[in-house]
Enzyme design. Structure first.
Site, PDB file in Angstrom:
ATOM      1  N   SER A  19      16.235 -76.036  22.541  1.00 35.25           N
ATOM      2  CA  SER A  19      16.884 -75.894  21.228  1.00 35.25           C
ATOM      3  C   SER A  19      18.293 -76.495  21.218  1.00 35.25           C
ATOM      4  O   SER A  19      19.086 -76.275  22.132  1.00 35.25           O
ATOM      5  CB  SER A  19      16.958 -74.410  20.854  1.00 35.25           C
ATOM      6  OG  SER A  19      17.719 -74.273  19.666  1.00 35.25           O
ATOM      7  N   LYS A  70       8.664 -67.608  13.905  1.00 35.66           N
ATOM      8  CA  LYS A  70       9.057 -67.698  12.485  1.00 35.66           C
ATOM      9  C   LYS A  70       8.181 -66.857  11.553  1.00 35.66           C
ATOM     10  O   LYS A  70       8.672 -66.283  10.588  1.00 35.66           O
ATOM     11  CB  LYS A  70       9.049 -69.158  12.027  1.00 35.66           C
ATOM     12  CG  LYS A  70      10.146 -70.001  12.669  1.00 35.66           C
ATOM     13  CD  LYS A  70      10.114 -71.411  12.105  1.00 35.66           C
ATOM     14  CE  LYS A  70      11.154 -72.293  12.757  1.00 35.66           C
ATOM     15  NZ  LYS A  70      11.240 -73.617  12.114  1.00 35.66           N
ATOM     16  N   ASN A  91      13.605 -68.758   9.412  1.00 38.51           N
ATOM     17  CA  ASN A  91      14.322 -69.276  10.584  1.00 38.51           C
ATOM     18  C   ASN A  91      15.693 -68.622  10.722  1.00 38.51           C
ATOM     19  O   ASN A  91      16.462 -68.976  11.597  1.00 38.51           O
ATOM     20  CB  ASN A  91      14.443 -70.808  10.539  1.00 38.51           C
ATOM     21  CG  ASN A  91      15.288 -71.298   9.393  1.00 38.51           C
ATOM     22  OD1 ASN A  91      15.687 -70.529   8.529  1.00 38.51           O
ATOM     23  ND2 ASN A  91      15.554 -72.586   9.360  1.00 38.51           N
ATOM     24  N   ASP A 107      15.423 -74.494   6.032  1.00 40.82           N
ATOM     25  CA  ASP A 107      14.980 -75.878   6.274  1.00 40.82           C
ATOM     26  C   ASP A 107      14.975 -76.718   4.992  1.00 40.82           C
ATOM     27  O   ASP A 107      15.333 -77.898   5.025  1.00 40.82           O
ATOM     28  CB  ASP A 107      13.574 -75.889   6.900  1.00 40.82           C
ATOM     29  CG  ASP A 107      13.627 -75.694   8.411  1.00 40.82           C
ATOM     30  OD1 ASP A 107      14.700 -75.897   9.005  1.00 40.82           O
ATOM     31  OD2 ASP A 107      12.580 -75.339   8.991  1.00 40.82           O
ATOM     32  N   ALA A 132       1.253 -81.504   6.324  1.00 41.22           N
ATOM     33  CA  ALA A 132       0.935 -80.280   5.576  1.00 41.22           C
ATOM     34  C   ALA A 132       1.190 -79.046   6.435  1.00 41.22           C
ATOM     35  O   ALA A 132       0.630 -77.987   6.186  1.00 41.22           O
ATOM     36  CB  ALA A 132      -0.522 -80.324   5.109  1.00 41.22           C
ATOM     37  N   GLY A 134       4.349 -76.634   8.701  1.00 45.04           N
ATOM     38  CA  GLY A 134       5.534 -75.861   8.335  1.00 45.04           C
ATOM     39  C   GLY A 134       6.655 -76.731   7.779  1.00 45.04           C
ATOM     40  O   GLY A 134       7.294 -76.386   6.776  1.00 45.04           O
TER      41      GLY A 134
END
Ligand code: NAP
Length: 281
Positions: A19, A70, A91, A107, A132, A134
């Site tokens: 991350s 999530k 998130n 997002d 299609a 997340g």
């Protein structure tokens, strides 16, 4: 310097070592001289609820969530924003003092802000969205926010594009459709957004000819590792304006930082350089 009164937050994932969020938030903590910390928290799926309770008791302001948490965080939140409802995923979890968990999905705003920063706006024009999953859910909301009149969703498994269009229609003003004829979908589009994982490091490149796309259409890739995907390289070679995935990554973190530390941070060229360096290692 971190004092005994430091405001603490972090990112929960499994794994979490990849991350970029700790670098991002710690850059802003330094830039704003804030007495705070933001740390990576490697937590397996089955421990999420337990760990969130502990972090809240330890005085954390909240956490960001990455894969695979999530959807579970969505289910644990007491309050949700529209973006989280549309995504079915959060998130960002904010820990309120009364014990409630507020779930948000940042997002869509992150992508919309990244496109705005690149001077991409649609004024009712059509856009084509690839994918299609997340990220595509967030992209539908973002394209609506920047004024898409129509969003044509193209996906490898066409049935997933069709169900995404049906599920997200109540959340947007733009007309949503699933498209299977790429040249027809591209013909008058002003923006192409790749929200598939094709083109990611160790994944095959996106197999899509760009000839049907008008030259004045912008091309945005959500993939940020590598920063210049094969799609963006081909688009740049044809003279399209291109927007990479790092802009979305930086902008989606702004609301989290503001919620944790009480300061709205700025996305700067210095931040981009630091993240580009981290990606190159
Ligand atoms: P996901 O839920 O797993 O969805 C993956 C999507 O990619 C599906 O639509 C899938 O199609 C499609 N796909 C996979 N391989 C493909 C290929 N070879 N050719 C064509 N389509 C292919 O993943 P996600 O969470 O939406 O993430 C997608 C990408 O967005 C990832 O690269 C991720 O890193 C990026 N992302 C970036 C940001 C950012 O801040 N920049 C934020 C979120 C995500 P099928 O449905 O047909 O399987």
């Amino acid at each position: 310097m971190i004092s005994g009164k430091a405001k603490c937050a972090g990112v929960v994932g499994w794994p979490v070592a990849h991350s970029l969020s700790p670098r991002l938030h710690n850059h802003w903590l330094r830039a704003n001289g804030i007495d705070g910390a933001y740390i990576p928290l490697p937590i397996p799926q089955e421990s999420l609820a337990h760990v969130l309770k502990g972090l809240r008791q330890a005085g954390f302001k909240g956490v960001n969530l990455t894969i695979p948490h999530k959807e579970a965080a969505f289910a644990l939140a007491h309050r949700l924003d529209d973006a989280a409802r549309a995504a079915g995923a959060v998130n960002l979890l904010i820990f309120h003092e009364n014990g409630t968990l507020e779930g948000r999905n940042t997002d869509a705003d992150g992508l919309a802000e990244s496109l705005k920063a690149a001077n991409v706006s649609l004024n009712g024009a059509p856009a084509v969205l690839l994918g299609a999953g997340g990220a595509a859910r967030a992209a539908v909301l973002a394209l609506d926010k920047i004024g898409a009149g129509e969003i044509r969703i193209v996906n490898r498994h066409a049935d997933r594009a069709a169900s995404l269009a049906v599920q997200l229609a109540p959340f947007v003003k733009a007309k949503l459709s699933a498209a299977t004829d790429w040249p027809k979908a591209a013909a008058d589009a002003k923006l192409l957004v790749n929200a598939t994982s094709a083109g990611m490091k160790s994944q095959p490149a996106l197999d899509l000819p760009l000839d049907p796309l008008p030259k004045d259409a912008a091309v945005c890739d959500l993939v940020y590792n590598p920063l210049e995907t094969d799609l963006l390289a081909r688009a740049a070679a044809r003279g399209h304006k291109t927007v990479d995935g790092l802009g979305m990554l930086m902008h989606q973190a702004v609301p989290s930082f503001a919620a944790f530390y009480g300061v709205t941070p700025t996305v700067t060229p210095e931040l981009r350089v630091e993240l580009e360096l981290a990606l190159s290692k």
